[in-house]
Design an enzyme around this catalytic site. Structure first.
Site, PDB file in Angstrom:
ATOM      1  N   ASP A  67     -48.597  56.232 -77.398  1.00 45.48           N
ATOM      2  CA  ASP A  67     -49.795  56.382 -76.538  1.00 45.48           C
ATOM      3  C   ASP A  67     -49.632  57.303 -75.099  1.00 45.48           C
ATOM      4  OD1 ASP A  67     -50.795  54.167 -77.771  1.00 45.48           O
ATOM      5  OD2 ASP A  67     -49.512  52.920 -76.658  1.00 45.48           O
ATOM      6  N   GLN A  90     -47.344  57.377 -83.206  1.00 45.18           N
ATOM      7  CA  GLN A  90     -46.164  56.578 -82.259  1.00 45.18           C
ATOM      8  C   GLN A  90     -45.639  57.654 -81.429  1.00 45.18           C
ATOM      9  OE1 GLN A  90     -46.143  55.468 -86.176  1.00 45.18           O
ATOM     10  NE2 GLN A  90     -47.699  54.231 -85.112  1.00 45.18           N
ATOM     11  N   GLY A 143     -53.055  53.972 -82.386  1.00 44.02           N
ATOM     12  CA  GLY A 143     -54.402  53.924 -81.948  1.00 44.02           C
ATOM     13  C   GLY A 143     -54.634  55.180 -81.013  1.00 44.02           C
ATOM     14  N   HIS A 144     -55.399  56.297 -81.519  1.00 45.57           N
ATOM     15  CA  HIS A 144     -55.585  57.364 -80.902  1.00 45.57           C
ATOM     16  C   HIS A 144     -56.867  57.304 -80.232  1.00 45.57           C
ATOM     17  CE1 HIS A 144     -52.234  59.489 -83.552  1.00 45.57           C
ATOM     18  NE2 HIS A 144     -51.767  58.215 -82.812  1.00 45.57           N
ATOM     19  N   LYS A 176     -51.890  61.428 -77.612  1.00 44.60           N
ATOM     20  CA  LYS A 176     -52.013  62.582 -78.979  1.00 44.60           C
ATOM     21  C   LYS A 176     -53.482  62.889 -79.435  1.00 44.60           C
ATOM     22  CE  LYS A 176     -49.179  59.608 -80.965  1.00 44.60           C
ATOM     23  NZ  LYS A 176     -48.882  58.861 -79.755  1.00 44.60           N
TER      24      LYS A 176
HETATM   25  P1  GDP Z   1     -52.116  58.236 -78.383  1.00 47.07           P
HETATM   26  O1  GDP Z   1     -51.759  56.931 -78.963  1.00 47.07           O
HETATM   27  O2  GDP Z   1     -51.077  59.056 -77.938  1.00 47.07           O
HETATM   28  O3  GDP Z   1     -53.327  59.044 -78.967  1.00 47.07           O
HETATM   29  O4  GDP Z   1     -52.660  57.739 -76.862  1.00 47.07           O
HETATM   30  P2  GDP Z   1     -53.796  56.480 -76.690  1.00 47.07           P
HETATM   31  O5  GDP Z   1     -55.228  57.033 -76.948  1.00 47.07           O
HETATM   32  O6  GDP Z   1     -53.398  55.261 -77.096  1.00 47.07           O
HETATM   33  O7  GDP Z   1     -53.693  56.291 -75.002  1.00 47.07           O
HETATM   34  C1  GDP Z   1     -53.888  57.462 -74.201  1.00 47.07           C
HETATM   35  C2  GDP Z   1     -55.057  56.958 -73.380  1.00 47.07           C
HETATM   36  O8  GDP Z   1     -55.030  57.985 -72.298  1.00 47.07           O
HETATM   37  C3  GDP Z   1     -56.425  57.064 -73.735  1.00 47.07           C
HETATM   38  O9  GDP Z   1     -57.075  56.068 -73.139  1.00 47.07           O
HETATM   39  C4  GDP Z   1     -56.857  58.404 -73.563  1.00 47.07           C
HETATM   40  O10 GDP Z   1     -58.312  58.393 -73.315  1.00 47.07           O
HETATM   41  C5  GDP Z   1     -56.408  58.528 -72.107  1.00 47.07           C
HETATM   42  N1  GDP Z   1     -55.929  59.847 -71.840  1.00 47.07           N
HETATM   43  C6  GDP Z   1     -55.367  61.037 -72.591  1.00 47.07           C
HETATM   44  N2  GDP Z   1     -55.171  62.036 -71.799  1.00 47.07           N
HETATM   45  C7  GDP Z   1     -55.550  61.599 -70.299  1.00 47.07           C
HETATM   46  C8  GDP Z   1     -55.528  62.306 -69.179  1.00 47.07           C
HETATM   47  O11 GDP Z   1     -54.924  63.202 -69.169  1.00 47.07           O
HETATM   48  N3  GDP Z   1     -55.884  61.473 -68.064  1.00 47.07           N
HETATM   49  C9  GDP Z   1     -56.340  60.207 -68.225  1.00 47.07           C
HETATM   50  N4  GDP Z   1     -56.598  59.448 -66.876  1.00 47.07           N
HETATM   51  N5  GDP Z   1     -56.292  59.642 -69.103  1.00 47.07           N
HETATM   52  C10 GDP Z   1     -56.142  60.189 -70.364  1.00 47.07           C
HETATM   53  P1  IMO Z   2     -49.770  55.393 -81.243  1.00 47.74           P
HETATM   54  O1  IMO Z   2     -49.987  56.513 -82.451  1.00 47.74           O
HETATM   55  C1  IMO Z   2     -47.506  52.569 -79.072  1.00 47.74           C
HETATM   56  C2  IMO Z   2     -44.887  49.847 -81.376  1.00 47.74           C
HETATM   57  C3  IMO Z   2     -45.597  48.377 -81.225  1.00 47.74           C
HETATM   58  C4  IMO Z   2     -43.840  47.724 -81.583  1.00 47.74           C
HETATM   59  C5  IMO Z   2     -43.230  48.488 -82.389  1.00 47.74           C
HETATM   60  C6  IMO Z   2     -43.197  48.335 -83.942  1.00 47.74           C
HETATM   61  O2  IMO Z   2     -50.958  54.765 -80.650  1.00 47.74           O
HETATM   62  O3  IMO Z   2     -48.885  56.090 -80.153  1.00 47.74           O
HETATM   63  P2  IMO Z   2     -44.798  48.297 -85.777  1.00 47.74           P
HETATM   64  O4  IMO Z   2     -46.336  47.589 -85.694  1.00 47.74           O
HETATM   65  O5  IMO Z   2     -44.899  49.864 -85.762  1.00 47.74           O
HETATM   66  O6  IMO Z   2     -44.014  47.765 -86.615  1.00 47.74           O
HETATM   67  O7  IMO Z   2     -44.439  47.836 -84.273  1.00 47.74           O
HETATM   68  O8  IMO Z   2     -43.770  49.832 -82.274  1.00 47.74           O
HETATM   69  N1  IMO Z   2     -45.822  50.745 -81.756  1.00 47.74           N
HETATM   70  C7  IMO Z   2     -46.394  51.658 -80.988  1.00 47.74           C
HETATM   71  N2  IMO Z   2     -46.630  51.538 -79.427  1.00 47.74           N
HETATM   72  N3  IMO Z   2     -48.230  53.328 -79.955  1.00 47.74           N
HETATM   73  C8  IMO Z   2     -48.132  53.277 -81.139  1.00 47.74           C
HETATM   74  O9  IMO Z   2     -48.949  54.256 -81.951  1.00 47.74           O
HETATM   75  C9  IMO Z   2     -47.403  52.112 -81.759  1.00 47.74           C
HETATM   76  N4  IMO Z   2     -47.364  51.991 -82.969  1.00 47.74           N
HETATM   77  C10 IMO Z   2     -46.383  51.055 -82.983  1.00 47.74           C
HETATM   78  O10 IMO Z   2     -46.048  48.045 -80.137  1.00 47.74           O
HETATM   79  O11 IMO Z   2     -43.375  47.555 -80.036  1.00 47.74           O
HETATM   80 MG    MG Z   3     -51.914  54.844 -78.911  1.00 47.24          MG
END
Ligand code: GDP
Ligand code: IMO
Ligand code: MG
Length: 427
Positions: free
Chosen positions: A13, A223, A40-41, A16
């Site tokens: 999270d 991840q 979850g991207h 990416k």
């Molecule tokens: P990922 O799994 O690495 O793709 O990240 P996620 O999408 O799960 O979580 C990142 C969150 O941060 C999302 O809600 C993005 O919209 C948000 N985000 C990404 N870059 C920035 C930033 O520079 N500032 C803020 N405020 N939000 C951001």
């Molecule tokens: P993105 O790509 C954050 C975490 C789960 C748990 C552990 C194992 O959005 O960054 P799993 O379901 O993979 O067996 O769970 O890994 N986890 C993540 N945490 N971002 C993710 O993906 C994750 N994918 C798995 O919360 O702790």
């Molecule tokens: Mg994510």
């Protein structure tokens, strides 16, 4: 640089999705290489806000081909729902391929993920319950079913029958759960196979051709490094490698052909699920970051644990990935903080250590040793030029750069594409 890997540097999270979507504007191919729909991207662009779980975040690019590599485990139902929802919102999903070697997430994987988590009780990993662990376990145990199996119904029936017999024994005899119907799974998955067949191919061959042609290619990690089964906080880890090395395996490309490895670091740390996190803030600052930044899981909606930037873990992440560039995201979230802390070492049993321990039990005992820097206390989301950032923000970034031992090329100051500062070009 034609082939770049985008790697989550922390516990996932890091943002990416935003970075891949942004860089994909110039890419010819974007390929997911690990995980499954546990990812979850989030992408926010002119077409709206999207949460992608399986489809690569390059899908919005006008020219890039989006590919799911062999290293991803695919739940075909989730994939088809996602593709359908994207199509409905006007996104062109015609340039999309899935590896014929990608493993399938089956209904018993999802059931077993939940049952195994429940059985762990207080020691639960906090998985996403999407069946990811059991699917990768079956891959290693040579019990997996793959996308190519869907293309031959006789082969699929035979493999399914052999595997399901064992799974039903496990479900009924160990977990006292109901058995699953082979006929129902067979007909459901055959339907998925018919729809997905035109997209299933040898994607490693597609990739090789694109690399040979000098195309711009992005390997999209899922991840983060600290969830890696080897180098992460095992057993509080995921089940496939989110590292740059995992990128090679998950797409079928040798390491000599990757030109750049980009580590995506959040400006602070978050983690969702169980396991040690030395800088976790269980106070109002942690709560404040969570609410300010809406730190809730994109896949499960669970609140993310928030804490200060952990430079010990981050430096370790650089070690195991050999980042050539770092990208710092969510710097704007720290806008209102009067002071910022960075963890530069841990205290373990009264001693100062500067390494990231192998054992989660040991890491749990580590207390962070902080260095404090002044905050900038001014909004930065509208800044596009590095020199315009407040001095304190530049100082914070400069210290991070030093501690993680990698140059920072991009700083993200908001969720939208344009809310980005390029210190140096990426491609
Ligand atoms: P990922 O799994 O690495 O793709 O990240 P996620 O999408 O799960 O979580 C990142 C969150 O941060 C999302 O809600 C993005 O919209 C948000 N985000 C990404 N870059 C920035 C930033 O520079 N500032 C803020 N405020 N939000 C951001
Ligand atoms: P993105 O790509 C954050 C975490 C789960 C748990 C552990 C194992 O959005 O960054 P799993 O379901 O993979 O067996 O769970 O890994 N986890 C993540 N945490 N971002 C993710 O993906 C994750 N994918 C798995 O919360 O702790
Ligand atoms: Mg994510």
């Amino acid at each position: 640089m034609p082939v770049i890997a985008i790697i989550g540097a922390h516990w996932g999270d890091e943002g990416k999705g935003k970075i891949v979507d942004l860089l994909a504007e110039q890419a010819d191919m974007v390929m997911r290489f690990s995980g499954g729909d546990n990812a979850g991207h989030t992408v926010v662009n002119q077409q709206g806000e999207f949460a992608l779980h399986l489809v690569p975040s390059g899908i919005f690019s006008p020219k890039a081909t989006s590919v799911i590599g062999n290293g991803v485990v695919v739940n075909p139902r989730v994939l088809l729902d996602e593709l359908g929802a994207l199509k409905q919102r006007g996104v062109d999903v015609s340039r999309f391929f899935i590896s014929d070697r990608a493993h399938l997430v089956m209904p018993y994987h999802i059931l077993l993920d939940g049952l195994e988590e429940d059985a762990r009780g207080g020691k639960a990993i906090g998985t996403t319950r999407k069946g990811i662990g059991p699917a990768f376990a079956d891959k290693a145990s040579r019990l997996g079913l793959r996308t190519s199996d869907l293309l031959d119904k006789d082969v699929f029936r035979e493999r399914l029958h052999a595997v399901l017999t064992g799974k039903n024994t496990l479900l009924t005899k160990v977990y006292n759960a109901d058995p699953l119907s082979e006929d129902e799974i067979f007909s459901e998955y055959c339907r998925y196979g018919e729809i997905l067949a035109p997209h299933i191919c040898d994607t490693s061959a597609l990739l090789e051709k694109a690399v040979d042609d000098g195309k711009k290619i992005m390997l999209e990690g899922a991840q983060g490094a600290l969830l890696d089964p080897d180098f992460g906080t095992y057993p509080y880890a995921t089940s496939s490698s989110p590292l740059a090395g995992g990128g090679c395996l998950g797409v079928g490309l040798g390491p000599t052909r990757i030109d750049d490895v980009l580590g995506i670091f959040k400006a602070y740390c978050t983690r969702v699920g169980g396991g040690p996190m030395p800088t976790e803030l269980q106070d109002e600052i942690g709560g404040c970051i969570r609410e300010l930044a809406h730190e809730y899981g994109t896949t499960t909606g669970r609140p993310r644990r928030c804490g200060w930037f952990d430079a010990v873990a981050s430096r370790f992440s650089t070690r195991v990935n050999s980042y050539t560039q770092a990208i710092v995201t969510r710097l704007d979230v720290l806008d209102t903080m009067p002071a910022l802390k960075i963890c530069t070492a841990y205290e373990l049993n009264g001693e100062k250590i500067d390494y990231f321990p192998a054992s989660a039990v040991t890491l749990e005992k580590c207390q962070p040793i902080y260095e404090e820097l002044p905050g900038w206390q001014t909004p930065i989301s509208d800044i596009r030029d590095f020199a315009q950032l407040p001095l304190q923000a530049r100082q914070y970034l400069s210290r991070l750069e030093e501690l993680i031992a990698c140059p920072i090329s991009v700083i993200s100051v908001g969720m939208r594409r344009e809310q980005t500062i390029f210190k140096s070009p990426v491609w």
